[in-house]
Scaffold this active site. Structure first.
Site, PDB file in Angstrom:
ATOM      1  CB  SER A   7      49.579  60.796  54.186  1.00  0.00           C
ATOM      2  OG  SER A   7      49.769  61.365  53.081  1.00  0.00           O
TER       3      SER A   7
ATOM      4  CE1 TYR B 262      56.318  49.369  76.183  1.00  0.00           C
ATOM      5  CE2 TYR B 262      56.161  50.372  78.213  1.00  0.00           C
ATOM      6  CZ  TYR B 262      57.062  49.695  77.349  1.00  0.00           C
ATOM      7  OH  TYR B 262      58.530  49.992  77.329  1.00  0.00           O
TER       8      TYR B 262
ATOM      9  CG  HIS C 127      51.327  51.960  48.488  1.00  0.00           C
ATOM     10  ND1 HIS C 127      50.477  52.329  49.216  1.00  0.00           N
ATOM     11  CD2 HIS C 127      52.186  53.107  48.351  1.00  0.00           C
ATOM     12  CE1 HIS C 127      50.375  53.418  49.754  1.00  0.00           C
ATOM     13  NE2 HIS C 127      51.383  54.043  49.200  1.00  0.00           N
TER      14      HIS C 127
END
Lengths: 616, 616
Positions: B157, B415, B386
Site C-alpha cells: 500500500s 538531494y 513479503h
C-alpha cells in the site's frame, strides 16, 4: 503485569544471557514443533511417495546448509563489529532506545510465525495483542479504551499522515452534508461560519448519523469534490519546529503551499500560542476552514513540548465565541510515553509537583506537566513505541480520542459490520493495512515488562530526562537579561535552553573574540564533524551526538547549526564527566581548526541548512 | 550466493532444527558480547560505584526474570497453538508464504541490533544490505541498478502511495515550468497538449535541469498551486480489479472522485486495453492530464496479469501520434517475483516457451510472459518481498526505472548533496523515512538462499503456479461458447478462468436445478463460511481458503461471491486429491444447508459486496 520498580534485568547483561538463550531455545522448539504439525497433521493422507515438492526436500545438495550458516554468520559478525552502539552510555545521538529483553524475545518469537495484523484470520494471536496495546495506548494518553482507539503503524510519519488524512476529510464533511438533499437536515440551522469549522464532537456525531442512514460514502465523495472546488482543504497550522516529514505530509495530501502555516516559536522553541490564537481567530471569523492545529510534544530537534494546555484553552474560547472550532492533533511520536512520569497505578494523572513521582530526580516544568495533563482533550496523538516506548522497529502508533473518526476512512462494507464497542479490525480502519504482528507482540511485552506508570516507564524516562537536565546544568551560563536574551559568546559550549524532555541543544563557539567573524554555527558543524569522525574510527569507545539547525538563532529569523544530544539513557556523574570532557575537547579541536586553517580571517561558509533536519 | 536448484533445506524441518538453534545461539552470543562491549568499552572511566542507573541493575526484585520468562512462554505457547498454519499444505487462503530459514535467522539476528535504515548513521550494516536488495530488485524487474533505484517499504500500500505521489507531482511539473519566468525556457516550443502530458523521460530531464538551476522547489510549489487551481491532478486510470487500497490512495492524495477512472475487465479479469486506449487517446487529444495508468501484475483477488505489453505499445503509439504520453506504474506487489520464471543467470529474460525453464511443470500463457518481458519499460513497479518473495513482514518494495523520479519528492538540501550513481540515502528519498533494517537483512538473505533466477525463485513460484493450474484443471468444465461465455450452472464447483499466476477463483452452485432461485454467489458465501468454521475448530488439519467478489459475474455489471485459493506452495497429486475432496464436501454442505433451511424457496440475501474485498 509485573510492575518493575528497579528496571532490574531490563536490558541484556551477561547475567541474563543464559536465560535469554534458554527462552529462545524453547521458542524455537515450539516453532519447529508447530511447523512440523502444520506440514504433517494432514498426513498420512497427504504423503505422496511419488511426488516430491520443493518444500518436501529437506536436504539440499552438499553445502546447502553450509551456505545458510555462512550467510548468517557473516551477517552476525558484521553487525557485532559495525552496528551503531545504541546501548553505549556515550551514544547520545538519535532516538533509538536499547531494547528490553522481553521485547526482543517477543519480537523474535512472534516473527517466526509471520503474522500479519491486517486481520485476525492471518494473526489470531497478535491481533489480540495489538488490541491490548491499543487499550494500553489509550490509557497512556488518557483516552477511554472503550470509546477511543489506537493501532500500530510503521512509524510516526505514517501515523501523522493518517491523522491528517482523517482530519482533512472530517473538516469538509459538514459543508458537504449541507449541500446534500438527504443530509442537509442533519446540519440545518448552522451558519456557514459554523459549517466551515464545526467542533469535532459535532462532526463525529454527523459521521455517525450519515453512516446510520447509508449516506457516509456519498457525502464523503461530495466533500472531496467541494474541497477541489473550494481550492483548499483548510489551513494546517503547526510550529516551525515541526519535523520535515510534516511538509511531506502536506504535499502527499494535496494541500497547496498556502494551506500550511508555520507558526513562530518562543525562545524555548515552542509554538507561539499568542500568534497561533490571532491566526486561528481570524480564520474562524472569516469562515475559512482550519484543517487542524498540530501541537508538538517533543519536537524532534529540540524535544520541545508545545503548550497544549493553552492551545486547548484557545479552542474552548473559540467554541464559546464563534461556536466554531478546530481539530487538534499532537505529534508526540517522541514525547508521548513521558506522560507516564505522572501516571498513577489507577490510571489517573498525578498533580504537578516540582519533582515527579518517579524518583529519577527529573524536575519537570509546570507547563510541560500541564501539556500532558491536557492531552486527553486532543483529538488524536501520534506516539511511537519504537522511540521512548523502548520497542524495536517498526513500532509507530496512532491514538484517537473517539473511534468514530476512523469510520470516515474505513471501507464502508467493513464499517457497517461493526457494533459499538466491538474490536475494530485493523486492516480496513488504518492507512497501511498489512503490518507485522511481531511488532505488536514486542510492544505488548515491553509495556508489560516495564509498566505504563510512574514507577515503570516513568522511572526509566525520568532517568533519561534527569540526564539531559544534568548536562544542561553543566553547559548553562547565566543569561544577561532573562530567558529571552540571546546567549553569550563568551563560553565554548552553551546549552541553548533548559530542555523540556531529554533532548539538549548545544551552541558552540570560541572563548576569545578573535574568531568572532566566524558564525557560531560554523563551529557547531566542525565540532559535530570532529565527533562523528572520532566515532567512525573508534565505534565502541567514542561519544555520539547529532546535529540540529535551530531557527530563531541567534536572532529571530536566523538559523544556527548546533549539536544535539538525545539522552535515551540515564547516566551517573562519572559518565557525565566523560561526556562533558569529550564534548569540550571536540569543541576545542574545532576552534583550533578554524585558527589553524586561517579560516578566522574569512567567514566560514556554513552549508545551507533548514530547521528540523534531523531525520528522526 | 548459493543458487539452490532443489530448495533443499529451504524451510524449517526437524532435520535442520539443530542447525537453526545452533546458529541462533551464535547470533545471541555475538549480540550479548557486543552489548557488553557497548556498555563497558568506556570503562573504567564510566564505572561509578556511587551511582546506579536503571540500566546498571541486572538483578531485579525476586521474580523479575520469572515474569519475563512467563511472558515469553505464554506468547510462544499461544502462537504454537493458535497461529495461522501458513506452512500447512492445506493452507491456501492468503498471500502469506512460509519463511525460509535464512530469512528468519537474518531477521532475528539484525533485529537484536535494532537498526533503522533511515540513514547509515543508525544502520551501517543493514542500509548496505538494503542497497544490495535495491540492486536485486532492479535486476528482478529488468531495470539498470545504476540508473534505476529501489527501496523497501512497510508494504504494498505505501509503495503504491509513494509511486502515485511522485507521478502526480511529476505530471504537473511541465505546465508549472512553462508558467515560471526562469524555467519557461526549458519547455519552450511545447504545445499545451504536450505540456499537459509530457512523456516521462522528458519530465525527468526537466527535473534534472530544474534541480541544477536551483528551481525545483519553487516550480514544485507552483505546480501544487496549479493543481489546485485546475481542479484536478490528472486522471488515474486502472482496472476495476484493483485492490481496495487504490481507492484509499486516491483519497489520500486528494484526488476527486472524478479523477479516478476504473476500466472494464476482460472475461479473465484483466483490464480491457481497447477501452483503456480509447479513453487515453481522448484525454491526450483534449490536453487533459493523465496522472498515471496503473497495470496490475497479479490482481489481489484473481492473480490476473494485465496486458502490460499492450499498454506500453499503446503508450508508444500515443507518443508517435500526439508527442504526449503517460506514466505507467505496475502494481506487482503479488506477482513481481514471478518474473524469475524466465530470468536467466546472466540477468536476461528467456524467450517464451510453452513450458518455462524452471522445471516446475507450470505452463505459462504467452501474454503473461509478454507482460513480464515488457516490465522494464514501465516507470515504477511495486513488488512485495513479503508476498511471493518469501520474506517475513514487513517487506514491501518499490522499484523505479529512473532514480531521478525520487528527487522530485526528496528533501532538496539532501538531494543536492548526491552525485550521479551514488547511493541515495533512504530516509530523505522515501515516503516513510524510518524503517527496520532487519527487514532488509531478511530480504537480502532470502534472495541469496533462494536465488533470483529461474532455478531459484522461478522453480519455487513455478511450483505454486503449477499447483493452481492443476487445481484449475480439476474444476474446469468445457465452456459452451469459448472463453467469453458465462459459466455453466450444471456443476457444483467451477474454476472461473484459467489462472494467470497462482490464484484460483471457484464459483459454487448446485448440480440440480431446484435451487436456481438462489444466487450462485450465496452458495459461495455459505461454502466459504463452512470451510472457515471447520478450520476454526480443527486448525491444523483443515483446509483454508479465502473469498473474493468477482465483478462482471455472471454477467457484466453483476458481481458474484466466489471462493479464492492462493497457492503459495507446491502440492503433489495426493495433496491435490485431499484439497479437491474437502472443497467438494464443503460445497455439498452449503447446498444441503440451503435445502434444509428452506432458503431455496426464498432468494438468499447476499451481503453487499464490492470487488477486491480481500484485505491483502
Amino acid at each position: 503485569m509485573r510492575h518493575t520498580h528497579s528496571g532490574g534485568g531490563l536490558f541484556p547483561h551477561p547475567e541474563n544471557r543464559d536465560m535469554f538463550t534458554n527462552l529462545l531455545g524453547q521458542v524455537i522448539d515450539d516453532y519447529y514443533r508447530w511447523h512440523a504439525q502444520c506440514a504433517e497433521a494432514a498426513a498420512p493422507a497427504l504423503i505422496d511417495p511419488t511426488h516430491e515438492t520443493v518444500a518436501d526436500r529437506t536436504a539440499g545438495p552438499a553445502g546447502e546448509m553450509d551456505a545458510v550458516a555462512s550467510l548468517v554468520r557473516e551477517l552476525s559478525g558484521r553487525l557485532a563489529h559495525q552496528a551503531t552502539p545504541f546501548p553505549s552510555p556515550l551514544y547520545l545521538a538519535h532516538m533509538t532506545p536499547d531494547v528490553p529483553i522481553a521485547a526482543s524475545l517477543a519480537y523474535l518469537c512472534a516473527m517466526l510465525y509471520n503474522p500479519n495484523n491486517v486481520t485476525p484470520e492471518t494473526a489470531p494471536v497478535t491481533t489480540e495483542l495489538e488490541h491490548e496495546v491499543s487499550e494500553d495506548l489509550c490509557r497512556l494518553i488518557g483516552y477511554q479504551p472503550g470509546t477511543g482507539w489506537a493501532h500500530l503503524s510503521s512509524g510516526g510519519s505514517t501515523a501523522n499522515f493518517e491523522a491528517m488524512w482523517i482530519a482533512r476529510n472530517l473538516r469538509s464533511l459538514p459543508s458537504a452534508a449541507a449541500a446534500h438533499p438527504a443530509a442537509a437536515g442533519l446540519v440545518s440551522g448552522r451558519s456557514p461560519l459554523v459549517l466551515a469549522n464545526m467542533p469535532v464532537p459535532q462532526m463525529l456525531d454527523l459521521v455517525e448519523c450519515l453512516s446510520a442512514r447509508g449516506l457516509l460514502s456519498e457525502v464523503g465523495r461530495l466533500a472531496a469534490e467541494q474541497r477541489r472546488e473550494a481550492n483548499t482543504s483548510g489551513t494546517l497550522l503547526l510550529a516551525r519546529s515541526a519535523h520535515y516529514t510534516w511538509d511531506r505530509c502536506a504535499d502527499l495530501l494535496g494541500l497547496g503551499p498556502a494551506d500550511v502555516e508555520k507558526m513562530e516559536l518562543t525562545p524555548t522553541h515552542r509554538v507561539d500560542v499568542q500568534a497561533l490564537g490571532r491566526r486561528v481567530r481570524a480564520l474562524l471569523a472569516n469562515g475559512q476552514p482550519i484543517l487542524a492545529v498540530v501541537a508538538m510534544c517533543g519536537s524532534s530537534g529540540e524535544g520541545a513540548v508545545d503548550d497544549l494546555d493553552a492551545i486547548l484553552r484557545l479552542r474552548a474560547d473559540c467554541e464559546r465565541r464563534f461556536g466554531a472550532s478546530f481539530y487538534v492533533h499532537v505529534d508526540a511520536a517522541f514525547g508521548g510515553y513521558c506522560r507516564t512520569l505522572w501516571l498513577q497505578p489507577d490510571g489517573t494523572m498525578a498533580p504537578f509537583e516540582d519533582r515527579p513521582l518517579d524518583g529519577s530526580g527529573a524536575r519537570m516544568k509546570p507547563e510541560v506537566h500541564a501539556a500532558f495533563r491536557a492531552m486527553p482533550l486532543a483529538d488524536s496523538v501520534t506516539v511511537d513505541p519504537h522511540k521512548s516506548g523502548h520497542s524495536p522497529y517498526p513500532g509507530g502508533g496512532l491514538v484517537f480520542r473517539d473511534r468514530r473518526a476512523v469510520s470516515l476512512v474505513a471501507r464502508e462494507s467493513m464499517y457497517f459490520g461493526q457494533g459499538n464497542g466491538s474490536r475494530l479490525p485493523f486492516g480496513p480502519h488504518t492507512l497501511e493495512g498489512g503490518r507485522p504482528g511481531a511488532a505488536a507482540a514486542a510492544v505488548w511485552a515491553a509495556h508489560r515488562q516495564i509498566g505504563l506508570h510512574s514507577q515503570g516507564y516513568g522511572r526509566l524516562l525520568g532517568g533519561c530526562i534527569a540526564t539531559a537536565q544534568r548536562l544542561h546544568k553543566r553547559f548553562s551560563v547565566a543569561r544577561r537579561a532573562g530567558p529571552t536574551a540571546s546567549y553569550d559568546m563568551d563560553s565554548e559550549v552553551i546549552s541553548c535552553f533548559a530542555p523540556d524532555l531529554n533532548i539538549l541543544n548545544l551552541s558552540v563557539g570560541p572563548l576569545d573574540s578573535e574568531c568572532q567573524r566566524v558564525p557560531r554555527g560554523a563551529f557547531g558543524r566542525l565540532a559535530l564533524d570532529s565527533i562523528l569522525a572520532e566515532a567512525a574510527s573508534e565505534p565502541l569507545t567514542s561519544l555520539y551526538v547529532s546535529g540540529n539547525t535551530l531557527s530563531s538563532r541567534p536572532q529571530p529569523g536566523r538559523v544556527e547549526q548546533v549539536m544535539r544530544l538525545c539522552t535515551m539513557k540515564e547516566l551517573g556523574p562519572v559518565a557525565l564527566d566523560v561526556v562533558e570532557r569529550q564534548l569540550r575537547a571536540a569543541v576545542s579541536r574545532s576552534v583550533a581548526k578554524v585558527g589553524t586553517d586561517g579560516a578566522a580571517a574569512q567567514p566560514v561558509s556554513v552549508p545551507a541548512a533548514q530547521p528540523g533536519v534531523d531525520p528522526f
